[in-house]
Design a protein around this motif. Structure first.
Motif, mmCIF file in Angstrom:
data_model
loop_
_atom_site.group_PDB
_atom_site.id
_atom_site.type_symbol
_atom_site.label_atom_id
_atom_site.label_comp_id
_atom_site.label_asym_id
_atom_site.label_seq_id
_atom_site.Cartn_x
_atom_site.Cartn_y
_atom_site.Cartn_z
ATOM 1 N N GLN A 9 0.980 2.730 -12.056
ATOM 2 C CA GLN A 9 1.385 3.391 -13.482
ATOM 3 C C GLN A 9 2.973 3.285 -13.762
ATOM 4 O OE1 GLN A 9 -0.111 7.449 -13.224
ATOM 5 N NE2 GLN A 9 -1.935 6.548 -12.348
ATOM 6 N N MET A 10 3.817 3.147 -12.583
ATOM 7 C CA MET A 10 5.332 2.822 -12.621
ATOM 8 C C MET A 10 5.267 1.384 -13.503
ATOM 9 S SD MET A 10 6.795 4.203 -9.160
ATOM 10 C CE MET A 10 8.358 3.498 -9.339
ATOM 11 N N LYS A 11 4.453 0.479 -12.914
ATOM 12 C CA LYS A 11 4.552 -0.871 -13.435
ATOM 13 C C LYS A 11 4.218 -1.093 -14.702
ATOM 14 C CE LYS A 11 3.042 -5.630 -12.351
ATOM 15 N NZ LYS A 11 2.246 -6.511 -11.379
ATOM 16 N N GLN A 12 2.984 -0.143 -15.115
ATOM 17 C CA GLN A 12 2.567 -0.171 -16.548
ATOM 18 C C GLN A 12 3.390 0.593 -17.571
ATOM 19 O OE1 GLN A 12 -1.264 2.289 -16.579
ATOM 20 N NE2 GLN A 12 -2.055 0.809 -14.857
ATOM 21 N N LEU A 13 4.315 1.295 -17.102
ATOM 22 C CA LEU A 13 5.398 2.108 -18.077
ATOM 23 C C LEU A 13 6.690 1.084 -18.195
ATOM 24 C CD1 LEU A 13 5.055 5.672 -16.949
ATOM 25 C CD2 LEU A 13 4.523 4.823 -19.316
ATOM 26 N N GLY A 14 6.767 0.268 -17.157
ATOM 27 C CA GLY A 14 8.116 -0.712 -17.197
ATOM 28 C C GLY A 14 9.149 0.201 -16.560
ATOM 29 N N LEU A 15 8.476 0.942 -15.390
ATOM 30 C CA LEU A 15 9.750 1.631 -14.852
ATOM 31 C C LEU A 15 10.099 1.068 -13.741
ATOM 32 C CD1 LEU A 15 9.457 5.497 -14.164
ATOM 33 C CD2 LEU A 15 11.162 4.075 -12.984
ATOM 34 N N PRO A 16 11.418 0.286 -13.681
ATOM 35 C CA PRO A 16 11.729 -0.482 -12.661
ATOM 36 C C PRO A 16 12.022 -0.083 -11.271
ATOM 37 C CG PRO A 16 13.766 -0.036 -14.216
ATOM 38 C CD PRO A 16 12.438 0.562 -14.527
ATOM 39 N N ALA A 17 11.979 1.382 -11.063
ATOM 40 C CA ALA A 17 12.573 2.076 -10.115
ATOM 41 C C ALA A 17 11.876 1.574 -8.491
ATOM 42 C CB ALA A 17 12.463 3.409 -10.080
ATOM 43 N N LYS A 18 12.391 1.912 -7.555
ATOM 44 C CA LYS A 18 11.718 1.708 -6.236
ATOM 45 C C LYS A 18 11.017 2.907 -5.922
ATOM 46 C CE LYS A 18 13.869 -2.299 -4.942
ATOM 47 N NZ LYS A 18 12.949 -3.750 -5.060
ATOM 48 N N LEU A 19 9.745 2.862 -5.273
ATOM 49 C CA LEU A 19 9.032 4.013 -4.994
ATOM 50 C C LEU A 19 9.108 4.230 -3.374
ATOM 51 C CD1 LEU A 19 7.113 6.433 -5.688
ATOM 52 C CD2 LEU A 19 5.312 4.877 -5.131
ATOM 53 N N ILE A 20 10.071 5.350 -3.028
ATOM 54 C CA ILE A 20 10.362 5.434 -1.671
ATOM 55 C C ILE A 20 9.410 6.516 -0.976
ATOM 56 C CG2 ILE A 20 12.472 6.126 -0.237
ATOM 57 C CD1 ILE A 20 12.852 3.556 -1.881
ATOM 58 N N GLY A 21 9.320 6.393 0.154
ATOM 59 C CA GLY A 21 8.542 7.557 0.845
ATOM 60 C C GLY A 21 8.427 7.530 2.395
ATOM 61 N N GLY A 22 7.549 8.252 3.038
ATOM 62 C CA GLY A 22 7.654 8.653 4.353
ATOM 63 C C GLY A 22 6.847 7.802 5.112
ATOM 64 N N ASP A 23 6.195 8.172 6.208
ATOM 65 C CA ASP A 23 5.443 7.341 7.167
ATOM 66 C C ASP A 23 3.779 7.340 6.441
ATOM 67 O OD1 ASP A 23 5.363 10.323 7.376
ATOM 68 O OD2 ASP A 23 3.993 10.147 9.063
ATOM 69 N N THR A 24 3.694 7.966 5.449
ATOM 70 C CA THR A 24 2.071 8.021 4.972
ATOM 71 C C THR A 24 2.098 6.923 3.983
ATOM 72 O OG1 THR A 24 2.704 9.871 3.414
ATOM 73 C CG2 THR A 24 1.416 10.429 5.420
ATOM 74 N N LEU A 25 3.097 6.495 3.461
ATOM 75 C CA LEU A 25 2.983 5.477 2.444
ATOM 76 C C LEU A 25 3.013 3.874 3.255
ATOM 77 C CD1 LEU A 25 3.810 7.847 0.682
ATOM 78 C CD2 LEU A 25 5.201 6.181 -0.550
ATOM 79 N N CYS A 26 3.341 4.042 4.427
ATOM 80 C CA CYS A 26 3.480 2.757 5.099
ATOM 81 C C CYS A 26 1.995 2.282 5.625
ATOM 82 C CB CYS A 26 4.342 2.932 6.541
ATOM 83 S SG CYS A 26 5.973 3.373 6.203
ATOM 84 N N SER A 27 0.921 2.638 4.982
ATOM 85 C CA SER A 27 -0.212 2.268 5.389
ATOM 86 C C SER A 27 -0.692 0.822 4.526
ATOM 87 C CB SER A 27 -1.267 2.982 5.260
ATOM 88 O OG SER A 27 -2.613 2.675 5.292
ATOM 89 N N ALA A 28 -1.543 0.100 5.184
ATOM 90 C CA ALA A 28 -1.965 -0.896 4.414
ATOM 91 C C ALA A 28 -2.962 -0.564 3.172
ATOM 92 C CB ALA A 28 -2.920 -1.892 5.344
ATOM 93 N N GLU A 29 -3.321 0.568 3.407
ATOM 94 C CA GLU A 29 -4.048 1.441 2.390
ATOM 95 C C GLU A 29 -3.751 1.401 0.873
ATOM 96 O OE1 GLU A 29 -8.075 3.355 1.364
ATOM 97 O OE2 GLU A 29 -7.170 2.257 3.271
ATOM 98 N N ILE A 30 -2.075 1.432 0.782
ATOM 99 C CA ILE A 30 -1.594 1.399 -0.442
ATOM 100 C C ILE A 30 -1.701 0.287 -1.064
ATOM 101 C CG2 ILE A 30 0.578 1.418 -1.031
ATOM 102 C CD1 ILE A 30 1.479 3.704 -0.159
ATOM 103 N N GLY A 31 -1.699 -0.961 -0.124
ATOM 104 C CA GLY A 31 -1.775 -2.574 -0.841
ATOM 105 C C GLY A 31 -3.364 -2.501 -1.196
ATOM 106 N N LYS A 32 -4.388 -1.855 -0.447
ATOM 107 C CA LYS A 32 -5.788 -2.109 -0.968
ATOM 108 C C LYS A 32 -5.823 -1.543 -2.300
ATOM 109 C CE LYS A 32 -7.434 -2.322 3.742
ATOM 110 N NZ LYS A 32 -8.286 -1.428 4.450
ATOM 111 N N LEU A 33 -5.439 -0.371 -2.530
ATOM 112 C CA LEU A 33 -5.349 0.515 -3.773
ATOM 113 C C LEU A 33 -4.426 -0.020 -4.781
ATOM 114 C CD1 LEU A 33 -5.787 4.107 -2.069
ATOM 115 C CD2 LEU A 33 -7.590 2.729 -2.952
ATOM 116 N N GLY A 34 -3.208 -0.429 -4.409
ATOM 117 C CA GLY A 34 -2.071 -0.592 -5.279
ATOM 118 C C GLY A 34 -1.984 -1.979 -5.836
ATOM 119 N N GLY A 35 -2.482 -3.067 -5.114
ATOM 120 C CA GLY A 35 -2.390 -4.550 -5.599
ATOM 121 C C GLY A 35 -1.054 -4.738 -5.523
ATOM 122 N N ASP A 36 -0.702 -5.692 -6.570
ATOM 123 C CA ASP A 36 0.625 -6.557 -6.376
ATOM 124 C C ASP A 36 1.596 -5.495 -7.150
ATOM 125 O OD1 ASP A 36 -0.176 -6.176 -9.063
ATOM 126 O OD2 ASP A 36 0.218 -8.536 -9.621
ATOM 127 N N ALA A 37 1.162 -4.225 -7.501
ATOM 128 C CA ALA A 37 2.071 -3.317 -7.942
ATOM 129 C C ALA A 37 2.988 -2.735 -6.974
ATOM 130 C CB ALA A 37 1.260 -2.207 -8.827
#
Length: 381
Positions: free
Chosen positions: A244-272
Motif C-alpha cells: 500500500q505504501m507503493k500504491q500511494l507513492g510513499l517513498p519511505a523505507k519500512l523499518i521493523g524488528g525481527d518479525t519482519l525479517c521473514s521470507a513470508e513478507i516476500g511471499k505476501l508482499g512481492g516486489d513491493a
C-alpha cells in the motif's frame, strides 16, 4: 490332544512374555524427558511457529541419537507441541496443559503477548521456559529458569533507530504499532532511541494485528513526509503495508524488528518489499557463521525448506539443555537451569550465556533488507 494344544500355546506365549520382559528392561534403562513447544501453529503466524517447532524437533532427534546417559539411564526426549495461536488466553491454557502433561522444559512462546502471562504458569509449575519473545517485561518478573534466547526489544528497537540515523542518515521518521505486547514494546524502544539520535518523529499511529488495510494511516503519514516508517508488528501486516505504501507513492523505507525479517513478507508482499523493508533480528548471518551453512543444509534435508528466523536459536538452546543435563547428571529444571546460568554454549547462531534475569549476555544483531522478495543480510554487529 489337550497336552499338545497346551504345549503349542506355551510355545506361543513364551516369546511374547520374553519380549515383554525385554521391553520392560529396556524401558527401565531409559529416562523420559518431555519437551514442550508452544507457538502459533495456525493462523497468519503459523509459518514462524512451525519453523520454531522444526528447530526443536531437529535438536531432539540429534539428542536421542546421541543416547545421553544421566544417572546410568539413557535419556529419551519426547516432543509435545501445542498451538497457542499467538493469543494470551489460549497460551495460558496451553501452558497449564503442558504442565499437567508432565512437561518441565518448554520451548516458546513466539509472541510476547503469550509469553508474559504464560510465564507465570510455567514458573509455578516448575518448568524451564526458553522463549524468543522480545518484550522487556518477559524477563522482568523475576522468574528463574526463564531464558530469552535472542536479542530483546531494547536491543532491536534501539539498534534500528541508530541504523536509521547513522547508516541511512535520515532525519524524519514515523511510527506505527499493532498494539500487541511485542509491537508496542519494540516501537517504544525505537521511538526512545530515535529521539536520542536527534531524529524527528513526525507521526505516531496504531493499528491491530488483524488489519490488512492501512490506506487511511499511510495517507495521513504521507502528508508528513517521513523518510522511514517504523512498524512494530508482524509479517502478515507488514507485507500489505509495503504494497500500500507503493500504491500511494510513499517513498519511505519500512523499518521493523525481527518479525519482519521473514521470507513470508516476500511471499505476501512481492516486489513491493524489495529495498524498502529493512529489519533487524537477533543472531548473526547464518551464511557467515562457521556452522551456519551446514545447519541450513541439515534443516532443508529434514524439512524440505530453508530455516526461517529462529529455527537455529531453538535448535541451539535445546542442545544446550541436553548438554547441561549430561554435565550435571540431572533432568531437574532447577539444577539444569543453575548449570546454564553459570556456563556458556557455542551454538550455530551465537554463544549462549545468560545474565541473572535470563537475557543473553551477548546478543548479536543482523540487519537485513529484501531483494527478489527474499531477505538479504546487510551487516551484523
Amino acid at each position: 490332544m489337550q497336552r499338545s494344544a497346551m504345549t503349542q500355546k506355551s510355545r506361543f506365549l513364551i516369546p511374547l512374555a520374553l519380549a515383554a520382559l525385554l521391553s520392560a528392561a529396556a524401558n527401565a534403562q531409559e529416562l523420559l524427558v518431555k519437551i514442550g513447544h508452544t507457538g502459533p501453529l495456525s493462523g497468519p503466524n503459523a509459518f514462524a511457529g512451525r519453523d520454531n517447532e522444526n528447530g526443536v524437533r531437529l535438536a531432539i532427534e540429534e539428542l536421542n541419537a546421541k543416547k545421553i546417559m544421566v544417572t546410568g539411564k539413557t535419556l529419551k526426549f519426547e516432543l509435545l507441541s501445542e498451538d497457542d495461536q499467538c493469543d494470551a488466553r489460549t497460551g495460558v491454557s496451553v501452558a497449564q496443559k503442558l504442565i499437567d502433561s508432565g512437561v518441565r522444559f518448554v520451548m516458546g512462546p513466539y509472541c510476547s503477548g503469550v509469553a508474559i502471562p504464560a510465564s507465570r504458569v510455567y514458573s509455578e509449575g516448575g518448568a524451564m521456559l526458553s522463549t524468543v519473545a522480545t518484550n522487556p517485561k518477559v524477563t522482568e518478573n523475576g522468574y528463574k529458569n526463564l531464558f530469552r534466547i535472542t536479542a530483546g526489544d531494547s536491543q532491536i528497537g534501539s539498534n534500528m533507530a541508530i541504523y536509521v540515523a547513522k547508516v541511512l542518515k535520515l532525519s524524519k521518521v514515523a511510527v506505527i504499532d499493532d498494539r500487541t505486547a511485542y509491537g508496542q514494546g519494540v516501537a517504544e524502544q525505537f521511538t526512545k532511541e530515535a529521539q536520542k539520535q536527534g531524529l524527528t518523529v513526525v507521526g505516531q499511529e496504531f493499528t491491530s494485528d488483524k488489519s490488512t488495510d492501512f490506506m487511511a494511516i499511510l495517507t495521513s503519514l504521507k502528508a508528513k513526509q517521513p523518510q522511514a516508517i517504523f512498524f512494530g508488528g508482524y509479517a502478515p501486516q507488514a507485507a500489505p503495508m509495503a504494497r500500500q505504501m507503493k500504491q500511494l507513492g510513499l517513498p519511505a523505507k519500512l523499518i521493523g524488528g525481527d518479525t519482519l525479517c521473514s521470507a513470508e513478507i516476500g511471499k505476501l508482499g512481492g516486489d513491493a518489499v524489495n529495498d524498502t523493508v529493512i529489519c533487524a533480528q537477533g543472531g548473526s548471518m547464518l551464511d557467515k557463521l562457521a556452522n551456519g551453512p551446514s545447519f541450513k543444509a541439515k534443516y532443508k534435508a529434514r524439512f524440505n525448506q530453508d530455516p526461517d528466523i529462529y529455527a537455529a536459536s531453538f535448535y541451539d538452546q535445546m542442545l544446550f539443555i541436553g548438554d547441561s543435563m549430561q554435565k550435571i547428571q540431572s533432568i531437574e529444571p532447577a539444577k539444569v537451569g543453575a548449570k546454564m546460568y553459570q556456563s556458556s554454549y557455542q551454538g550455530v547462531a551465537t554463544t549462549y550465556g545468560y545474565d541473572d534475569k535470563g537475557n543473553l549476555q551477548q546478543a548479536p544483531i543482523t540487519v537485513l533488507t529484501f531483494r527478489n522478495a527474499m531477505p538479504v543480510p546487510l551487516e551484523s554487529h
